[in-house]
Design a protein around this motif. Sequence first.
Motif, PDB file in Angstrom:
ATOM      1  N   CYS A 142       0.862  -1.176   0.000  1.00 18.36           N
ATOM      2  CA  CYS A 142       0.000   0.000   0.000  1.00 18.36           C
ATOM      3  C   CYS A 142       0.904   1.233   0.000  1.00 18.36           C
ATOM      4  N   CYS A 145       0.377   3.628   3.559  1.00 18.23           N
ATOM      5  CA  CYS A 145       0.882   3.219   4.880  1.00 18.23           C
ATOM      6  C   CYS A 145       2.132   2.346   4.785  1.00 18.23           C
ATOM      7  N   VAL A 148       0.953  -2.938   4.454  1.00 14.97           N
ATOM      8  CA  VAL A 148       0.324  -4.172   3.977  1.00 14.97           C
ATOM      9  C   VAL A 148       0.749  -4.447   2.530  1.00 14.97           C
ATOM     10  N   HIS A 164      -9.550  -1.665   4.355  1.00 18.97           N
ATOM     11  CA  HIS A 164      -8.247  -1.047   4.548  1.00 18.97           C
ATOM     12  C   HIS A 164      -8.307   0.479   4.461  1.00 18.97           C
ATOM     13  N   CYS A 168      -6.045   2.154   7.014  1.00 17.58           N
ATOM     14  CA  CYS A 168      -4.819   2.740   6.469  1.00 17.58           C
ATOM     15  C   CYS A 168      -4.450   4.030   7.194  1.00 17.58           C
TER      16      CYS A 168
HETATM   17 ZN   LIG Z   1      -2.463   1.477   3.638  1.00 22.49          ZN
END
Ligand SMILES: [Zn+2]
Length: 355
Positions: A142, A145, A148, A164, A168
Amino acid sequence: MSENKIDIGILEEKCSWLLHPRFFPSKIGGKPAWLDLQNLPIPFVLSCKKCKDPLVFLCQIYAPYEEDENSFHRTIFIFICRNGPCCQPNSSENFLVLRCQLPRKNPFYSYEPYEENENEVFPMDKWANLCDVCGIKGPSHCAKCKKVYYCSRKHQILDWQKGHKEYCSVVQQNPTSCKINNFIVTESGKSILFKEWELIVDEEDEEDKDNVDVNHEMEKLRKLMQEKKAGSLDNVSDTELEQYTRPLPEDKVFNKFSKRVARHPDQVLRYDRDGHPLWITGNSDSFIDIPKCQYCNGERQFEFQIMPQLLNFIDVGIDLNSIDWGVLAVYTCKRSCNGGPSYKEEYIIKQDLTN
Ligand SMILES: [Zn+2]
Ligand SMILES: [Zn+2]
Ligand SMILES: [Zn+2]
Ligand SMILES: [Zn+2]
Protein backbone atom coordinates in the motif's frame (compact mmCIF):
# COMPACT_ATOMS: atom_id res chain seq x y z
CA MET A 1 -11.23 -59.51 -0.51
CA SER A 2 -7.79 -58.15 -1.29
CA GLU A 3 -7.50 -54.43 -1.57
CA ASN A 4 -4.89 -51.86 -0.69
CA LYS A 5 -4.97 -50.22 2.68
CA ILE A 6 -5.47 -46.58 2.03
CA ASP A 7 -5.84 -43.42 4.11
CA ILE A 8 -8.80 -41.13 3.99
CA GLY A 9 -9.15 -37.52 5.12
CA ILE A 10 -12.03 -35.95 6.98
CA LEU A 11 -12.47 -32.37 8.19
CA GLU A 12 -12.43 -30.90 11.67
CA GLU A 13 -12.75 -27.33 12.87
CA LYS A 14 -9.52 -26.03 14.37
CA CYS A 15 -8.22 -22.69 15.68
CA SER A 16 -6.34 -20.98 12.92
CA TRP A 17 -3.10 -20.60 14.92
CA LEU A 18 -2.82 -24.40 15.19
CA LEU A 19 -2.70 -24.55 11.40
CA HIS A 20 0.45 -22.39 11.29
CA PRO A 21 3.31 -23.57 9.01
CA ARG A 22 5.43 -24.64 12.05
CA PHE A 23 2.91 -27.41 12.79
CA PHE A 24 3.10 -28.77 9.21
CA PRO A 25 -0.67 -29.02 8.85
CA SER A 26 -2.84 -30.73 6.28
CA LYS A 27 -5.67 -28.29 5.77
CA ILE A 28 -8.40 -26.88 3.60
CA GLY A 29 -9.10 -23.21 2.93
CA GLY A 30 -7.86 -20.07 4.64
CA LYS A 31 -4.40 -18.90 3.55
CA PRO A 32 -1.71 -21.38 2.50
CA ALA A 33 0.58 -22.57 5.31
CA TRP A 34 3.74 -22.42 3.19
CA LEU A 35 6.52 -24.94 3.83
CA ASP A 36 9.57 -23.18 2.35
CA LEU A 37 8.82 -19.69 3.69
CA GLN A 38 11.22 -17.78 1.49
CA ASN A 39 11.29 -19.13 -2.06
CA LEU A 40 7.60 -18.72 -2.73
CA PRO A 41 6.05 -18.98 -6.20
CA ILE A 42 5.61 -15.56 -7.81
CA PRO A 43 2.06 -14.27 -8.42
CA PHE A 44 2.40 -14.92 -12.16
CA VAL A 45 2.73 -18.67 -11.48
CA LEU A 46 -0.31 -18.48 -9.21
CA SER A 47 -2.62 -16.81 -11.70
CA CYS A 48 -5.34 -18.52 -13.71
CA LYS A 49 -4.23 -19.72 -17.15
CA LYS A 50 -7.64 -18.70 -18.48
CA CYS A 51 -8.76 -15.42 -16.88
CA LYS A 52 -5.41 -14.31 -15.31
CA ASP A 53 -7.06 -13.67 -11.91
CA PRO A 54 -5.09 -14.76 -8.82
CA LEU A 55 -5.68 -18.43 -7.94
CA VAL A 56 -7.05 -19.11 -4.46
CA PHE A 57 -5.64 -21.67 -2.03
CA LEU A 58 -7.84 -24.78 -1.85
CA CYS A 59 -5.94 -27.32 0.25
CA GLN A 60 -2.59 -28.77 1.28
CA ILE A 61 -1.60 -32.31 2.22
CA TYR A 62 1.43 -32.92 4.45
CA ALA A 63 2.94 -36.13 3.08
CA PRO A 64 6.63 -36.71 3.92
CA TYR A 65 8.70 -39.40 2.19
CA GLU A 66 10.12 -41.02 5.30
CA GLU A 67 12.81 -42.84 3.30
CA ASP A 68 14.24 -39.66 1.76
CA GLU A 69 16.05 -37.15 3.96
CA ASN A 70 15.38 -34.34 1.47
CA SER A 71 11.66 -34.90 1.96
CA PHE A 72 11.56 -35.16 5.72
CA HIS A 73 8.96 -32.42 5.39
CA ARG A 74 6.88 -32.53 2.22
CA THR A 75 3.63 -30.79 1.35
CA ILE A 76 1.43 -30.76 -1.75
CA PHE A 77 -0.60 -27.59 -2.35
CA ILE A 78 -3.66 -27.18 -4.60
CA PHE A 79 -4.82 -23.78 -5.89
CA ILE A 80 -7.97 -23.06 -7.92
CA CYS A 81 -9.52 -20.18 -9.86
CA ARG A 82 -12.85 -19.32 -8.23
CA ASN A 83 -14.41 -17.97 -11.41
CA GLY A 84 -17.14 -20.36 -12.58
CA PRO A 85 -16.59 -19.88 -16.33
CA CYS A 86 -12.97 -21.11 -15.95
CA CYS A 87 -14.31 -24.41 -14.60
CA GLN A 88 -15.00 -26.72 -17.57
CA PRO A 89 -16.04 -30.40 -17.48
CA ASN A 90 -13.09 -32.80 -17.34
CA SER A 91 -10.54 -30.00 -17.63
CA SER A 92 -8.11 -29.07 -14.86
CA GLU A 93 -6.96 -25.83 -16.46
CA ASN A 94 -8.32 -23.80 -13.54
CA PHE A 95 -6.08 -25.68 -11.06
CA LEU A 96 -2.44 -25.62 -10.04
CA VAL A 97 -0.67 -28.23 -7.91
CA LEU A 98 2.68 -27.46 -6.25
CA ARG A 99 5.04 -29.77 -4.35
CA CYS A 100 7.51 -28.49 -1.77
CA GLN A 101 9.92 -30.40 0.46
CA LEU A 102 12.59 -29.71 3.07
CA PRO A 103 15.18 -31.72 4.99
CA ARG A 104 14.74 -31.95 8.76
CA LYS A 105 17.59 -29.50 9.20
CA ASN A 106 16.50 -26.33 7.36
CA PRO A 107 16.62 -22.54 7.86
CA PHE A 108 12.94 -22.14 8.74
CA TYR A 109 11.98 -24.62 11.45
CA SER A 110 13.53 -26.15 14.53
CA TYR A 111 14.88 -29.71 14.35
CA GLU A 112 12.49 -30.87 17.05
CA PRO A 113 8.69 -30.50 16.78
CA TYR A 114 7.16 -27.31 18.16
CA GLU A 115 5.06 -27.21 21.30
CA GLU A 116 1.50 -26.01 20.80
CA ASN A 117 2.00 -22.55 22.26
CA GLU A 118 -0.18 -19.79 20.88
CA ASN A 119 2.14 -17.02 22.08
CA GLU A 120 5.30 -18.36 20.53
CA VAL A 121 6.92 -15.67 18.37
CA PHE A 122 7.47 -16.86 14.81
CA PRO A 123 8.00 -13.84 12.52
CA MET A 124 6.90 -14.74 9.02
CA ASP A 125 7.76 -11.40 7.39
CA LYS A 126 11.41 -12.15 8.03
CA TRP A 127 11.19 -14.49 5.01
CA ALA A 128 8.68 -12.98 2.59
CA ASN A 129 5.88 -10.43 2.38
CA LEU A 130 2.50 -12.07 1.92
CA CYS A 131 -0.64 -10.68 0.32
CA ASP A 132 -2.95 -9.47 3.08
CA VAL A 133 -5.96 -10.84 1.24
CA CYS A 134 -4.94 -14.29 0.01
CA GLY A 135 -1.57 -15.15 1.61
CA ILE A 136 0.50 -15.69 -1.52
CA LYS A 137 3.68 -13.71 -2.22
CA GLY A 138 2.91 -9.97 -2.18
CA PRO A 139 5.49 -7.98 -4.17
CA SER A 140 3.67 -4.62 -3.92
CA HIS A 141 2.56 -2.65 -0.88
CA CYS A 142 0.00 0.00 0.00
CA ALA A 143 1.63 3.26 -1.16
CA LYS A 144 0.14 5.23 1.74
CA CYS A 145 0.88 3.22 4.88
CA LYS A 146 3.51 0.87 3.42
CA LYS A 147 2.34 -1.70 5.99
CA VAL A 148 0.32 -4.17 3.98
CA TYR A 149 1.33 -6.16 0.91
CA TYR A 150 -0.56 -7.46 -2.10
CA CYS A 151 -0.16 -10.10 -4.79
CA SER A 152 -2.13 -8.16 -7.36
CA ARG A 153 -3.94 -4.94 -8.08
CA LYS A 154 -7.21 -6.84 -7.85
CA HIS A 155 -6.63 -7.83 -4.21
CA GLN A 156 -5.36 -4.38 -3.31
CA ILE A 157 -8.57 -2.78 -4.63
CA LEU A 158 -10.81 -5.33 -2.88
CA ASP A 159 -8.94 -4.83 0.40
CA TRP A 160 -9.25 -1.05 0.12
CA GLN A 161 -13.00 -1.27 -0.49
CA LYS A 162 -13.65 -3.80 2.27
CA GLY A 163 -11.83 -2.15 5.14
CA HIS A 164 -8.25 -1.05 4.55
CA LYS A 165 -9.47 2.43 3.58
CA GLU A 166 -10.26 3.21 7.24
CA TYR A 167 -7.47 1.14 8.70
CA CYS A 168 -4.82 2.74 6.47
CA SER A 169 -5.13 6.20 8.05
CA VAL A 170 -5.03 4.69 11.55
CA VAL A 171 -1.74 3.02 10.74
CA GLN A 172 -0.33 6.18 9.21
CA GLN A 173 -1.09 8.18 12.34
CA ASN A 174 0.15 5.49 14.65
CA PRO A 175 2.87 3.46 12.90
CA THR A 176 3.38 1.18 15.91
CA SER A 177 -0.21 -0.06 15.92
CA CYS A 178 -0.07 -3.73 15.21
CA LYS A 179 -1.07 -5.08 11.87
CA ILE A 180 -4.37 -6.86 12.29
CA ASN A 181 -6.69 -7.73 9.48
CA ASN A 182 -9.96 -8.54 11.19
CA PHE A 183 -12.34 -8.09 8.30
CA ILE A 184 -13.22 -10.63 5.64
CA VAL A 185 -12.46 -9.56 2.11
CA THR A 186 -15.29 -10.52 -0.19
CA GLU A 187 -16.10 -10.32 -3.88
CA SER A 188 -19.76 -10.33 -4.98
CA GLY A 189 -20.74 -11.24 -1.43
CA LYS A 190 -18.49 -14.33 -1.31
CA SER A 191 -15.38 -14.53 0.83
CA ILE A 192 -12.23 -14.65 -1.33
CA LEU A 193 -10.81 -17.44 0.80
CA PHE A 194 -12.47 -20.80 1.40
CA LYS A 195 -13.57 -21.71 4.91
CA GLU A 196 -10.63 -23.09 6.85
CA TRP A 197 -10.58 -26.66 8.21
CA GLU A 198 -8.00 -29.07 9.50
CA LEU A 199 -7.72 -32.21 7.41
CA ILE A 200 -7.39 -35.31 9.60
CA VAL A 201 -5.90 -38.26 7.73
CA ASP A 202 -6.47 -41.79 9.01
CA GLU A 203 -6.82 -45.37 7.78
CA GLU A 204 -9.95 -46.30 5.88
CA ASP A 205 -12.18 -48.93 7.49
CA GLU A 206 -11.53 -52.31 5.94
CA GLU A 207 -14.98 -53.65 5.28
CA ASP A 208 -18.32 -52.07 4.71
CA LYS A 209 -19.81 -51.25 8.06
CA ASP A 210 -22.76 -53.50 8.96
CA ASN A 211 -24.83 -50.60 10.09
CA VAL A 212 -24.39 -48.51 6.98
CA ASP A 213 -27.05 -49.05 4.40
CA VAL A 214 -24.96 -48.91 1.25
CA ASN A 215 -27.90 -48.48 -1.06
CA HIS A 216 -29.14 -45.60 0.98
CA GLU A 217 -25.73 -43.91 1.00
CA MET A 218 -25.43 -44.45 -2.73
CA GLU A 219 -28.77 -42.87 -3.35
CA LYS A 220 -27.79 -39.90 -1.19
CA LEU A 221 -24.59 -39.34 -3.12
CA ARG A 222 -26.34 -39.74 -6.47
CA LYS A 223 -28.85 -37.12 -5.40
CA LEU A 224 -26.13 -34.79 -4.23
CA MET A 225 -24.37 -34.98 -7.57
CA GLN A 226 -27.63 -34.29 -9.38
CA GLU A 227 -28.36 -31.30 -7.17
CA LYS A 228 -24.91 -29.94 -7.88
CA LYS A 229 -25.52 -30.25 -11.58
CA ALA A 230 -28.98 -28.75 -11.34
CA GLY A 231 -27.81 -25.86 -9.20
CA SER A 232 -30.18 -22.99 -8.79
CA LEU A 233 -33.15 -24.00 -10.88
CA ASP A 234 -34.51 -20.51 -11.38
CA ASN A 235 -32.83 -19.68 -14.62
CA VAL A 236 -32.65 -23.13 -16.16
CA SER A 237 -34.71 -24.02 -19.21
CA ASP A 238 -37.14 -26.96 -19.16
CA THR A 239 -34.95 -29.07 -21.43
CA GLU A 240 -31.96 -28.49 -19.18
CA LEU A 241 -34.07 -29.23 -16.15
CA GLU A 242 -35.14 -32.52 -17.66
CA GLN A 243 -31.55 -33.39 -18.38
CA TYR A 244 -30.53 -32.72 -14.79
CA THR A 245 -33.35 -34.57 -13.09
CA ARG A 246 -33.21 -37.63 -15.32
CA PRO A 247 -31.75 -40.57 -13.39
CA LEU A 248 -28.05 -40.99 -14.07
CA PRO A 249 -27.29 -43.86 -16.43
CA GLU A 250 -26.29 -47.18 -14.91
CA ASP A 251 -22.54 -46.79 -14.40
CA LYS A 252 -20.52 -49.62 -12.88
CA VAL A 253 -17.64 -47.33 -11.98
CA PHE A 254 -19.98 -44.94 -10.24
CA ASN A 255 -21.60 -47.78 -8.32
CA LYS A 256 -18.21 -49.02 -7.16
CA PHE A 257 -17.28 -45.46 -6.22
CA SER A 258 -20.43 -44.95 -4.17
CA LYS A 259 -20.12 -48.30 -2.42
CA ARG A 260 -16.54 -47.61 -1.36
CA VAL A 261 -17.31 -44.04 -0.30
CA ALA A 262 -20.21 -45.24 1.86
CA ARG A 263 -17.70 -46.54 4.43
CA HIS A 264 -16.89 -42.91 5.26
CA PRO A 265 -19.51 -40.71 3.63
CA ASP A 266 -17.79 -37.47 4.74
CA GLN A 267 -14.36 -38.25 3.32
CA VAL A 268 -12.82 -35.40 1.32
CA LEU A 269 -9.46 -37.05 0.57
CA ARG A 270 -8.23 -40.51 -0.42
CA TYR A 271 -4.47 -40.94 -0.05
CA ASP A 272 -2.99 -43.96 -1.82
CA ARG A 273 0.58 -43.24 -2.96
CA ASP A 274 1.50 -45.43 -5.96
CA GLY A 275 -2.05 -46.82 -5.91
CA HIS A 276 -5.00 -46.04 -8.15
CA PRO A 277 -7.63 -43.33 -8.10
CA LEU A 278 -11.20 -44.28 -7.29
CA TRP A 279 -12.78 -42.83 -10.42
CA ILE A 280 -16.29 -41.49 -10.20
CA THR A 281 -17.42 -42.60 -13.65
CA GLY A 282 -16.33 -44.91 -16.43
CA ASN A 283 -17.43 -42.54 -19.14
CA SER A 284 -14.15 -40.91 -19.88
CA ASP A 285 -10.94 -42.80 -20.54
CA SER A 286 -9.12 -40.12 -22.44
CA PHE A 287 -6.89 -39.05 -19.60
CA ILE A 288 -4.58 -41.89 -18.69
CA ASP A 289 -1.57 -40.22 -20.29
CA ILE A 290 0.34 -38.76 -17.34
CA PRO A 291 3.19 -36.47 -18.44
CA LYS A 292 6.65 -37.06 -16.97
CA CYS A 293 8.08 -34.82 -14.26
CA GLN A 294 9.39 -31.68 -15.97
CA TYR A 295 12.26 -31.34 -13.50
CA CYS A 296 13.87 -34.82 -13.56
CA ASN A 297 12.09 -36.37 -16.56
CA GLY A 298 11.11 -39.29 -14.29
CA GLU A 299 7.75 -41.05 -14.03
CA ARG A 300 4.89 -39.64 -12.04
CA GLN A 301 2.63 -41.77 -9.87
CA PHE A 302 -0.82 -41.33 -8.42
CA GLU A 303 -0.63 -39.91 -4.90
CA PHE A 304 -4.08 -38.80 -3.73
CA GLN A 305 -7.49 -37.60 -4.80
CA ILE A 306 -9.83 -34.89 -3.57
CA MET A 307 -13.45 -35.97 -3.33
CA PRO A 308 -16.60 -34.08 -4.41
CA GLN A 309 -17.76 -34.05 -0.78
CA LEU A 310 -15.28 -31.23 -0.14
CA LEU A 311 -17.58 -28.90 -2.09
CA ASN A 312 -20.14 -29.19 0.73
CA PHE A 313 -17.69 -27.86 3.31
CA ILE A 314 -16.24 -24.81 1.59
CA ASP A 315 -19.38 -22.86 0.75
CA VAL A 316 -18.95 -22.48 -3.01
CA GLY A 317 -22.66 -22.21 -3.76
CA ILE A 318 -24.47 -24.48 -6.16
CA ASP A 319 -25.46 -22.16 -8.97
CA LEU A 320 -24.43 -23.03 -12.51
CA ASN A 321 -21.61 -20.52 -12.25
CA SER A 322 -19.87 -22.07 -9.26
CA ILE A 323 -16.77 -24.23 -9.31
CA ASP A 324 -17.33 -27.96 -9.26
CA TRP A 325 -15.60 -31.33 -9.67
CA GLY A 326 -16.25 -35.05 -9.56
CA VAL A 327 -12.83 -36.21 -8.41
CA LEU A 328 -9.45 -34.46 -8.52
CA ALA A 329 -6.63 -36.97 -8.96
CA VAL A 330 -3.11 -35.72 -8.19
CA TYR A 331 0.01 -37.33 -9.71
CA THR A 332 3.46 -36.47 -8.40
CA CYS A 333 7.09 -37.24 -9.28
CA LYS A 334 7.78 -40.81 -8.12
CA ARG A 335 11.22 -39.88 -6.81
CA SER A 336 9.94 -36.61 -5.35
CA CYS A 337 12.97 -35.02 -7.01
CA ASN A 338 14.82 -32.06 -5.59
CA GLY A 339 15.97 -29.91 -8.55
CA GLY A 340 14.22 -26.85 -9.98
CA PRO A 341 12.25 -24.29 -8.00
CA SER A 342 11.34 -24.90 -4.37
CA TYR A 343 7.66 -25.18 -5.33
CA LYS A 344 7.44 -27.65 -8.21
CA GLU A 345 4.43 -28.06 -10.42
CA GLU A 346 2.74 -31.46 -10.42
CA TYR A 347 -0.13 -32.96 -12.40
CA ILE A 348 -3.85 -32.99 -11.68
CA ILE A 349 -6.80 -34.61 -13.46
CA LYS A 350 -10.36 -33.42 -12.96
CA GLN A 351 -13.01 -36.02 -13.68
CA ASP A 352 -16.66 -35.03 -13.76
CA LEU A 353 -19.87 -37.00 -13.94
CA THR A 354 -20.74 -35.27 -17.21
CA ASN A 355 -18.72 -35.43 -20.42
ZN1 LIG B 1 -2.46 1.48 3.64
ZN1 LIG C 1 -9.87 -18.15 -14.09
ZN1 LIG D 1 -3.70 -11.80 -3.06
ZN1 LIG E 1 10.92 -35.29 -10.69
